[in-house]
Design an enzyme around this catalytic site. Structure first.
Site, PDB file in Angstrom:
ATOM      1  N   ARG A  83      -1.361  -1.773 -18.715  1.00 43.15           N
ATOM      2  CA  ARG A  83      -2.636  -1.055 -18.775  1.00 43.15           C
ATOM      3  C   ARG A  83      -2.655   0.022 -17.690  1.00 43.15           C
ATOM      4  NH1 ARG A  83      -6.842  -2.159 -21.773  1.00 43.15           N
ATOM      5  NH2 ARG A  83      -5.641  -3.803 -22.783  1.00 43.15           N
ATOM      6  N   GLU A 118      -0.459   4.845  -0.481  1.00 40.27           N
ATOM      7  CA  GLU A 118      -1.246   6.069  -0.694  1.00 40.27           C
ATOM      8  C   GLU A 118      -0.358   7.294  -0.479  1.00 40.27           C
ATOM      9  OE1 GLU A 118      -4.631   5.794   1.872  1.00 40.27           O
ATOM     10  OE2 GLU A 118      -5.753   4.566   0.454  1.00 40.27           O
ATOM     11  N   TYR A 162       0.856  -1.196   0.000  1.00 38.27           N
ATOM     12  CA  TYR A 162       0.000   0.000   0.000  1.00 38.27           C
ATOM     13  C   TYR A 162       0.884   1.234   0.000  1.00 38.27           C
ATOM     14  CZ  TYR A 162      -5.050  -0.038   0.143  1.00 38.27           C
ATOM     15  OH  TYR A 162      -6.363  -0.068  -0.219  1.00 38.27           O
ATOM     16  N   LYS A 214      -1.316   1.476 -25.104  1.00 38.73           N
ATOM     17  CA  LYS A 214      -1.655   1.437 -26.542  1.00 38.73           C
ATOM     18  C   LYS A 214      -0.346   1.463 -27.334  1.00 38.73           C
ATOM     19  CE  LYS A 214      -6.249   3.049 -25.462  1.00 38.73           C
ATOM     20  NZ  LYS A 214      -7.278   4.114 -25.512  1.00 38.73           N
ATOM     21  N   ASP A 239      -5.316  14.616 -24.950  1.00 42.88           N
ATOM     22  CA  ASP A 239      -5.368  13.212 -24.549  1.00 42.88           C
ATOM     23  C   ASP A 239      -4.755  12.404 -25.696  1.00 42.88           C
ATOM     24  OD1 ASP A 239      -5.996  10.584 -24.078  1.00 42.88           O
ATOM     25  OD2 ASP A 239      -8.115  10.939 -23.637  1.00 42.88           O
ATOM     26  N   THR A 248      -2.901   6.988 -22.019  1.00 44.53           N
ATOM     27  CA  THR A 248      -2.826   5.615 -21.520  1.00 44.53           C
ATOM     28  C   THR A 248      -1.393   5.152 -21.745  1.00 44.53           C
ATOM     29  OG1 THR A 248      -3.401   4.727 -23.681  1.00 44.53           O
ATOM     30  CG2 THR A 248      -5.223   5.052 -22.145  1.00 44.53           C
TER      31      THR A 248
HETATM   32  C1  LIG Z   1      -8.291   4.489 -24.708  1.00 44.36           C
HETATM   33  C2  LIG Z   1      -8.563   5.896 -24.461  1.00 44.36           C
HETATM   34  C3  LIG Z   1      -8.874   6.369 -23.182  1.00 44.36           C
HETATM   35  C4  LIG Z   1      -9.227   5.491 -22.015  1.00 44.36           C
HETATM   36  O1  LIG Z   1      -8.334   4.620 -21.609  1.00 44.36           O
HETATM   37  P1  LIG Z   1      -8.735   3.458 -20.571  1.00 44.36           P
HETATM   38  O2  LIG Z   1      -7.419   3.020 -20.069  1.00 44.36           O
HETATM   39  O3  LIG Z   1      -9.490   2.451 -21.338  1.00 44.36           O
HETATM   40  O4  LIG Z   1      -9.558   4.089 -19.500  1.00 44.36           O
HETATM   41  C5  LIG Z   1      -9.018   7.736 -22.996  1.00 44.36           C
HETATM   42  N1  LIG Z   1      -8.877   8.586 -24.022  1.00 44.36           N
HETATM   43  C6  LIG Z   1      -8.603   8.166 -25.268  1.00 44.36           C
HETATM   44  C7  LIG Z   1      -8.465   9.166 -26.360  1.00 44.36           C
HETATM   45  C8  LIG Z   1      -8.447   6.812 -25.538  1.00 44.36           C
HETATM   46  O5  LIG Z   1      -8.211   6.405 -26.782  1.00 44.36           O
END
Ligand SMILES: *Cc1c(COP(=O)(O)O)cnc(C)c1O
Length: 423
Positions: free
Chosen positions: A227, A48, A46, A221, A192, A218
């Site tokens: 993840r 936090e 843990y 990807k 994002d 993220t």
């Molecule tokens: C995949 C994605 C997310 C979310 O990611 P998670 O890990 O599935 O919550 C947010 N914004 C964009 C643009 C994405 O492609």
């Protein structure tokens, strides 16, 4: 004790991942080292709080791990501040919203049905429920972001936050133009970069940190880590808007974002995942990763050109990154059926709305495909024509079970010898 059921199912999933062609644009295969860190005893701890400022004892080792993750991420993107604790991309965005906005504030995001993400203001998501969401989209003719429309809506609505970035958009972004618009209406800009993060890190695409106040991504990807999510900033962005947005000056923005992640929306961080993020960030600084990103990009380009040759309609007419959105209406197939047909031969894709779609989100008129995952398996440019041919043959012979089963065997033969992850 051995949980036979679960471990047998993990083997079954491994076979699925090994024998098929993975074209889901948001997926990838993490390296054995990333997976090893993720499966480590760090899960027992843990922690936090933040490195050096925890609410638990015994954090001296995980402090070093989390600090390494922060430092490596900053180095990778040329950022000067980062939080590596968000459990996912959605959590990273939720933290930014919580830090920057009050409930009911206006936000302006890229339309989900044009390629945006749920967390950018969709009515089914917190971002659309708690905030007043407005949207810009792509130009119908060009399939590219309509920056004039973005500017018009921004000037009319004066949102507090403009969000750029997408889940299904194959072109680069003009961050400079968006920042200019944001300055005029005194809005913050969030980029994002969940999908193209790896290409941005390797300088194959424009750098959002040059112009956007906050960047989220993220890590699983194109970045090919575990993840998870992260938030970053580069300190040359100064807040010119005084108190218009929630909490004052940008100097404390890092503290606001930290507090929004924990205790704002999360409890204890996943230190095993943070360790794996650090491994992935280190990998992403290597020349092998840079070469990998270049191959992902060229594989996507070749794939889009070959699909166009075969009469498929790619939104915007091509790709600058790892993905593309195919409008299947010219082939008289909908997205749902295409996903199902390709699934029968073990090509995994997802149905996707196309801009100005005439079908519902459950049916859709398109599919989204990306080359990050297959390139991690070692698929090189000479193999792309075969893959495109297999996609086309499956879709064109969708009622011929014999030909589908032949294609499936061809796919298993092609993919099975390849390791899941290859440098
Ligand atoms: C995949 C994605 C997310 C979310 O990611 P998670 O890990 O599935 O919550 C947010 N914004 C964009 C643009 C994405 O492609």
């Amino acid at each position: 004790m051995r949980d036979k059921e679960i471990f047998a199912l993990i083997e079954e999933e491994k076979t699925r991942q090994t024998t098929g062609i993975e074209l889901i644009a948001s997926e990838n295969y993490a390296s054995p080292e990333v997976i090893s860190a993720m499966g480590s005893i760090l899960t027992n701890k843990y922690a936090e709080g933040l490195p050096g400022k925890r609410y638990y004892g015994g954090c001296e080792v995980v402090d070093k791990i989390e600090q390494l993750a922060i430092d490596r991420l900053c180095k990778l993107f040329g950022a000067t501040w980062a939080n590596v604790q968000p459990h996912s991309g959605a959590q990273a965005n939720a933290a930014v919203f919580l830090a920057c906005l009050n409930a009911g504030d206006k936000i302006l995001g890229f339309d989900l049905s044009h390629g945006g993400h749920l967390t950018h203001g969709s009515p089914v998501n917190f971002s659309g429920k708690l905030y007043e969401a407005h949207f810009y989209g792509v130009n119908k003719e060009t399939g590219r972001i309509d920056y004039d429309q973005l500017e018009k809506i921004a000037k009319k609505e004066r949102p507090k936050l403009i969000i750029c970035g997408a889940s299904a958009y194959s072109r680069d972004w003009d961050y400079q133009r968006i920042r200019k618009i944001a300055n005029e209406v005194e809005a913050l800009v969030l980029a994002d970069i969940s999908h193209p993060a790896g290409m941005i890190a390797t300088k194959l695409l424009n750098d959002p940190l040059d112009f956007c106040h906050i960047v989220t991504t993220t890590t699983h990807k194109t970045l090919r880590g575990p993840r998870g999510g992260v938030i970053m900033m580069r300190d040359n962005i100064k807040n010119p808007f005084g108190l218009r947005w929630k909490n004052g000056n940008l100097k404390s923005m890092g503290a606001l974002l930290d507090a929004a992640v924990f205790p704002g929306i999360q409890g204890g961080p996943l230190e095993r995942v943070i360790g794996a993020k650090a491994v992935a960030f280190n990998e992403a600084m290597s020349t092998q990763y840079s070469d990998y990103m270049k191959r992902v990009k060229s594989n996507a380009k070749i794939m889009s050109e070959l699909l166009i040759e075969k009469g498929y309609d790619i939104i915007s007419g091509g790709t600058d990154n790892h993905c593309m959105l195919i409008d299947l209406r010219s082939k008289n197939i909908n997205g749902k059926d295409a996903e199902e047909i390709l699934g029968k031969v073990d090509i995994t894709v997802n149905k996707n709305m196309v801009p100005f779609d005439t079908e519902s989100p459950f049916v859709t008129s398109g599919i989204r495909i990306g080359t990050a995952a297959i390139t991690s398996r070692g698929i090189h440019s000479e193999m792309i024509p075969q893959i495109v041919s297999m996609i086309d043959r499956s879709l064109m012979n969708s009622t011929n079970e014999k030909s589908l089963s032949d294609i499936k065997s061809e796919i298993h033969e092609t993919m099975s010898p390849l390791p899941l992850f290859q440098w």
